[in-house]
Design an enzyme around this catalytic site. Structure first.
Site, short mmCIF file in Angstrom:
data_model
loop_
_atom_site.label_atom_id
_atom_site.label_comp_id
_atom_site.label_asym_id
_atom_site.label_seq_id
_atom_site.Cartn_x
_atom_site.Cartn_y
_atom_site.Cartn_z
N HIS A 130 59.27 3.48 -91.20
CA HIS A 130 60.17 2.87 -90.61
C HIS A 130 60.40 2.04 -91.71
O HIS A 130 60.66 1.19 -92.94
CB HIS A 130 58.92 1.93 -90.48
CG HIS A 130 59.53 0.80 -89.06
ND1 HIS A 130 60.00 -0.63 -89.35
CD2 HIS A 130 59.34 0.50 -87.76
CE1 HIS A 130 60.25 -1.50 -88.30
NE2 HIS A 130 60.07 -0.29 -87.22
N ASP A 207 50.96 2.78 -93.25
CA ASP A 207 52.38 2.12 -91.90
C ASP A 207 51.13 2.42 -90.67
O ASP A 207 51.75 3.48 -90.51
CB ASP A 207 52.97 2.54 -92.02
CG ASP A 207 54.30 1.71 -90.97
OD1 ASP A 207 53.18 0.87 -90.34
OD2 ASP A 207 55.31 1.95 -91.11
N GLN A 210 51.59 1.69 -85.41
CA GLN A 210 51.74 2.79 -84.51
C GLN A 210 50.22 3.13 -84.15
O GLN A 210 50.17 3.61 -83.53
CB GLN A 210 52.79 3.40 -84.56
CG GLN A 210 54.45 2.57 -84.36
CD GLN A 210 54.38 1.60 -82.77
OE1 GLN A 210 53.26 2.03 -81.85
NE2 GLN A 210 55.34 1.00 -82.91
N LYS A 233 51.11 -5.39 -81.80
CA LYS A 233 51.45 -4.51 -81.09
C LYS A 233 50.19 -4.08 -80.53
O LYS A 233 49.89 -2.30 -80.30
CB LYS A 233 51.91 -2.92 -82.13
CG LYS A 233 53.21 -3.92 -82.73
CD LYS A 233 53.48 -2.88 -83.39
CE LYS A 233 54.49 -2.97 -84.30
NZ LYS A 233 55.81 -3.19 -83.48
N CYS A 373 64.87 1.08 -85.64
CA CYS A 373 64.50 0.37 -87.29
C CYS A 373 63.92 2.06 -88.04
O CYS A 373 62.90 2.26 -89.17
CB CYS A 373 63.85 -0.18 -87.77
SG CYS A 373 63.51 -2.13 -86.79
#
Ligand code: PMP
Length: 415
Positions: A130, A207, A210, A233, A373
């Site tokens: 991202h 990261d 998600q 999220k 992104c």
């Protein structure tokens, strides 16, 4: 079998907890919200926790010795403990509240990066990162002279691990890896890459934007050094994210931002720093949001992260199969029979993703269209944009059917 018949979650009961899901688009079309990889909706218990803060004990934290401030401070500090438990961290000292994933990654890039990178060192990113990872690390590399290397993505949407083993050598100080790709849905082998990093005395930043919302995550089992994710999220509020950092690393790092709240003692000539994690939380922190995020962790745990993962895998696989069987659709990322995060990105022949998303909007279906992104990844895929449908605890296969019907409407209009 429909998603509501799938055993892991009681979707009807869950939907009752999310007031926004009963609204309509244009006064009559029911909302079908399939943009969860961008932001998930917020359940009543989270809204209630934040309302309670504003109704009953709104005050600044760490500063006052009046009743409201003490109550707010306790709740805010305990929210760090709650998030530590949620991801398997040792305790609050390993949990920094940030604005979002992006700020957590900037914290590592700038506070750790400036102190540890130089012209003889390198960082390893991936082609599927991202922009929240690519841009901060590319910037800090420019400032420090460090080299940036990228693990390529193969044609099945996986990281090329053989190439990764070549790219990670003893010059590398840090790997930044998306746990789950927000465009391809690929679930990357973060634990394996952590081993590779550590064999070369490098650190690894995961990261988790998600991953944390949709699957059980244990940062100690993954053996990552840093891990970042966002509240909005994972059924939590906007304005708050988390940086997990190994306690010894956070201790040794210089602060990221400077001001009130992060100091121990200030003179006109300088300052000493507060203990972690407060050293990294300058100024008035996101108090209501931190309390809301702790309530989101409670909410997700009450459903069970394994059950959430199973439900979303079910809906995602259904969507993936239905999309992939269409000759006019190209799905990007791993094939149907492989594990993926709760999203499917695709192109529809003859209809630009922006047009598709605006036609879908007229049928009540909210999806994301664009580069998500991940512009370098889209360059590698040789497409300028994709349409992304992404799922959460409240989505059903009937909603996926509505998405597919919307594709037919778009095709008819454009043919
Ligand atoms: N990383 C990934 C994998 C993401 O999906 C996102 C959000 N699209 C981010 C980072 C950035 O999250 P935020 O905008 O909350 O900082």
């Amino acid at each position: 079998m429909t998603a509501t018949e799938h055993a892991s979650l009681d979707v009807e009961a869950i939907r009752e907890e999310f007031p926004i899901l009963s609204r309509t688009i244009d006064d009559e079309t029911p909302l079908i919200y399939l943009d969860n990889a961008a932001t998930t909706q917020t359940p009543e218990p989270v809204i209630r926790a934040m309302n309670e803060f504003y109704h009953e004990y709104n005050a600044n934290v760490h500063r006052g010795i009046h009743q409201l401030s003490m109550e707010a401070s306790i709740e805010y500090e305990e929210a760090h403990d709650r998030l530590a438990r949620f991801i398997g961290a040792s305790d609050r000292e390993e949990i920094v509240f940030t604005k979002n994933t992006t700020e957590a990654m900037n914290l590592v890039a700038q506070a750790w990066g400036r102190a540890n990178l130089d012209a003889d060192s390198a960082v390893v990113l991936t082609e599927m990162d991202h922009h929240a990872s690519l841009v901060p690390f590319t910037q800090v590399a420019e400032w420090t002279g460090a080299e940036v290397r990228h693990i390529p993505v193969d044609e099945t949407g996986h990281l090329d691990l053989e190439r990764a083993a070549e790219l990670v050598d003893d010059d590398v100080e840090l790997l930044s890896i998306p746990h789950v790709s927000n465009t391809l849905g690929t679930v990357n082998p973060l634990g394996e890459l952590a081993d590779l990093a550590h064999e070369h005395d490098a650190l690894i930043l995961g990261d988790g934007a998600q991953a944390v919302p949709s699957r059980p995550v244990d940062v100690k089992a993954l053996d990552v050094d840093f891990y970042a994710f966002s509240g909005h999220k994972m059924a939590g509020p906007t304005g708050i994210g988390v940086l997990y950092g190994r306690a010894d690393l956070l201790e040794s790092m210089p602060p990221f931002q400077f001001g009130g709240g992060m100091i121990e003692r200030v003179t006109l000539d300088g300052a000493t720093w507060a203990d972690v994690p407060w050293k990294f939380e300058a100024g008035t922190p996101p108090i209501a949001e931190g309390i809301g995020l702790a309530a989101a962790a409670d909410y997700l745990d009450s459903l069970g992260m394994e059950a959430i993962e199973a439900h979303e895998a079910w809906v995602t696989e259904y969507a993936h199969e239905r999309l992939a069987e269409r000759p006019d659709v190209t799905v990007v990322g791993p094939p149907v029979d492989e594990e993926r995060g709760s999203l499917v990105s695709f192109t529809l022949d003859g209809v630009h993703p922006h047009d598709l998303s605006s036609i879908l909007n007229e049928t009540g279906v909210a999806v994301r269209a664009g580069d998500h992104c991940t512009q370098p990844l889209h360059d590698a895929l040789d497409v300028s944009a994709t349409t992304r449908a992404s799922f959460y605890v409240y989505n059903t296969t009937a909603e996926v059917d509505a998405l597919l019907e919307g594709l037919d409407v778009a095709k008819e209009l454009f043919d």
